[in-house]
Enzyme design. Sequence first.
Site, PDB file in Angstrom:
ATOM      1  CB  SER A  62      -4.303   4.962  -0.285  1.00  0.00           C
ATOM      2  OG  SER A  62      -3.286   5.357  -0.898  1.00  0.00           O
ATOM      3  N   GLY A  63      -2.061   5.043   2.287  1.00  0.00           N
ATOM      4  CA  GLY A  63      -1.437   5.899   3.150  1.00  0.00           C
ATOM      5  C   GLY A  63      -1.569   5.558   4.656  1.00  0.00           C
ATOM      6  CB  THR A  79       3.822  -0.579   1.658  1.00  0.00           C
ATOM      7  OG1 THR A  79       2.936  -0.412   0.579  1.00  0.00           O
ATOM      8  CG2 THR A  79       5.417  -0.576   0.983  1.00  0.00           C
ATOM      9  CG  ASN A 130       1.141   6.427   0.902  1.00  0.00           C
ATOM     10  OD1 ASN A 130       2.167   6.529   1.194  1.00  0.00           O
ATOM     11  ND2 ASN A 130       0.835   4.999   0.759  1.00  0.00           N
ATOM     12  CB  SER A 147       0.328   5.024  -2.892  1.00  0.00           C
ATOM     13  OG  SER A 147      -0.888   4.411  -3.314  1.00  0.00           O
ATOM     14  CB  SER A 148       1.067  -0.616  -2.933  1.00  0.00           C
ATOM     15  OG  SER A 148       2.254  -0.881  -2.015  1.00  0.00           O
ATOM     16  N   GLY A 153      -5.068  -0.036  -0.675  1.00  0.00           N
ATOM     17  CA  GLY A 153      -6.416   0.245   0.085  1.00  0.00           C
ATOM     18  C   GLY A 153      -7.448   0.940  -0.526  1.00  0.00           C
ATOM     19  CD  GLU A 197      -6.477   3.873  -4.634  1.00  0.00           C
ATOM     20  OE1 GLU A 197      -5.090   3.713  -4.358  1.00  0.00           O
ATOM     21  OE2 GLU A 197      -7.029   4.026  -5.857  1.00  0.00           O
TER      22      GLU A 197
END
Length: 703
Positions: free
Chosen positions: A135-136, A140, A191, A194-195, A418, A420
């Site tokens: 994540s981050g 995306t 992030n 973040s999605s 991502g 986590e």
Amino acid sequence: MLQQVNGHSSGSDARGEESFREDLQEFLGGEAPPLHQLDDLTKVNPVTLETVLRCLQARYTADTFYTNAGCTLVALNPFKPVPQLYSPELMREYHAAPQPQKLKPHIFTVGEQTYRNVKSLTEPVNQSIIVSGESGAGKTWTSRCLMKFYAVVAASPTSWDSHKIAERIEQRILNSNPVMEAFGNACTLRNNNSSRFGKFIQLQLNRAQQMTGAAVQTYLLEKTRVACQASSERNFHIFYQICKGASADERLQWHLPEGAAFSWLPNPERTLEEDCFEVTREAMLHLGIDTPTQNNVFKVLAGLLHLGNIRFADSEDEAQPCQLMDDAKCSVRTSASLLLLLEDPLLETLQIRTIRAGRQQQVFRKPCSRAECDTRRDCLAKLVYARLFDWLVSVINSSICADPSSWSTFIGLLDVYGFESFPHNSLEQLCINYANEKLQQHFVAHYLRAQQEEYAVEGLEWSFVNYQDNQACLDLIEGSPLSICSLINEECRLNRPSSAAQLQTRIASSLAGSPCLGHNKLSREPSFIVVHYAGPVQYHTAGLVEKNKDPIPPELTSLLQQSQDPLVKVLFPTDPEEKSQEEQGQSRAPVLTVVSKFKASLEQLLQVLHSTTPHYIRCIKPNGQGQAQTFLREEVLSQLEACGLVETIHISAAGFPIRVSHRNFVERYELLRRLCPRTSPGPHSPSPDEGRSASVSREALGS
């Protein structure tokens, strides 16, 4: 220098041989190029975690953010705008290049390779690009840039009418991004954008390789975020957009006065790039969502914000419903007004539970505790938001999806959440990390394992490279007959209150033989540890079973079906044949749990990926703070270890670079045989067929 050696032309044989030797000596005796100039990590010598790390750091310092790693493209997140790196001119340069792989590494190289693979005249195959990373790390953004690339290169209409159609399709596909990000992304600890859902975007191409449409498939929206946000995190972007971007008239209509405080809107003082309301509205307009419908959507969202301000006090008498806190009465009235519900039924549905018992299905009404009232309020908000998100996806698909007869191949972009690991991890993180484990196995199976097995089948001398196979972890999570998923599902089927400590004990005793299961003896709360390919994660068992059941009281659905709001009516149609979840639970048919539904959708996704030629982009996060020009070696090192990048580089460096099937090779180069002068074969010369097979084998093996 390599090009000079390979392309050397000589006058006389002696002079040519001498010149060749000079060039070769210079090449062999020359100094190694600086690390930041190594475009492919297979050229690093020796290939170790340390040398790969040093090369990436040198390139990052030189503002070079893309590096090849054999079959994989490594993308370092710059954490700063680099507009010249994604300009339309650069897109066209990669698209027009005779050999784009000889240009600097870029996501456009991957995009162009997939596009050319689809264009292949001998055997066009559907393509997929799997964008992975923590994540981050920039997944995306990478997916967004790839969509822009295809919108530019896959649009070459011949007539003005078809040009306008192609232009409209491109615009709609690109406009699906800001809408899905506004409603599905949020600011987390790691992030700003973040999605909080996974998506697979299928870009549909016709026989002329023009983009005719697209389709979006989404996975596991983190709907719990609507009603519960971790400390220092935010709700979905769209809530902040409407609160910051609404006009004075809209504020009056949606009951969002300046400075209003909402418990489900933490950290409203933070201003992010993603808070741009006008971008979302403009994108929705391009997707065919007109202004009145947009206003209806935002009015419903405002209703959910006011719903979150409803607070209950403990009841002194269990036989009586919990009373509202003094400041919550206005919130009930406002929320009911915005959702076009009657105030009394709304409050009653939150306060009182309906129980059906016995063969006669007698109805009993039981006042809820304060905790139950809060749970029902949260459930109502999550239910509305999840249906609204699904409705948006269906609107997007109806706007961008092409008729099946108008397209023949597709390029898929997978942008999945991502890996986590937070201080508190629950069912959402378990599912997210489970998905990442499956995708890591797909990569291992497709490239690392398959390539080595193919060399063995071909009878090639090959020293096998050890790699991290995560099958043991997947067996722990999803295996049969016992696994974490099966035990959680079994707890859901048992008609008894769930105990966090009991679930922890069951997992520890039933799965004690797994090398990937651990336990933190110092933890005060019941939990278990899963040793993932990307590292160990501690999951708390409190609330796991309830989240997996995802119970929706039928009274909530019935209440929403009584709404007079046109959008809520679409989201909750009155269908007498449709059974509620509770009614399904009382029948013998098992209710699908969150884990079961997620597992089924994940298997479906992997079937699609297995039917395509996959390409991989590994996004790496240089630091956890999102700071430009900051490369934290320890953080990058852990990501390199987790994704098996060094093993990939080892196999790519030692393997054969050109891989063409015999049939495709013959089809492609058959014409060259006509240009070769016919010579009579000598006594030891192979027959023409044998000679052709030998040359094909050398080409296929890259020798």
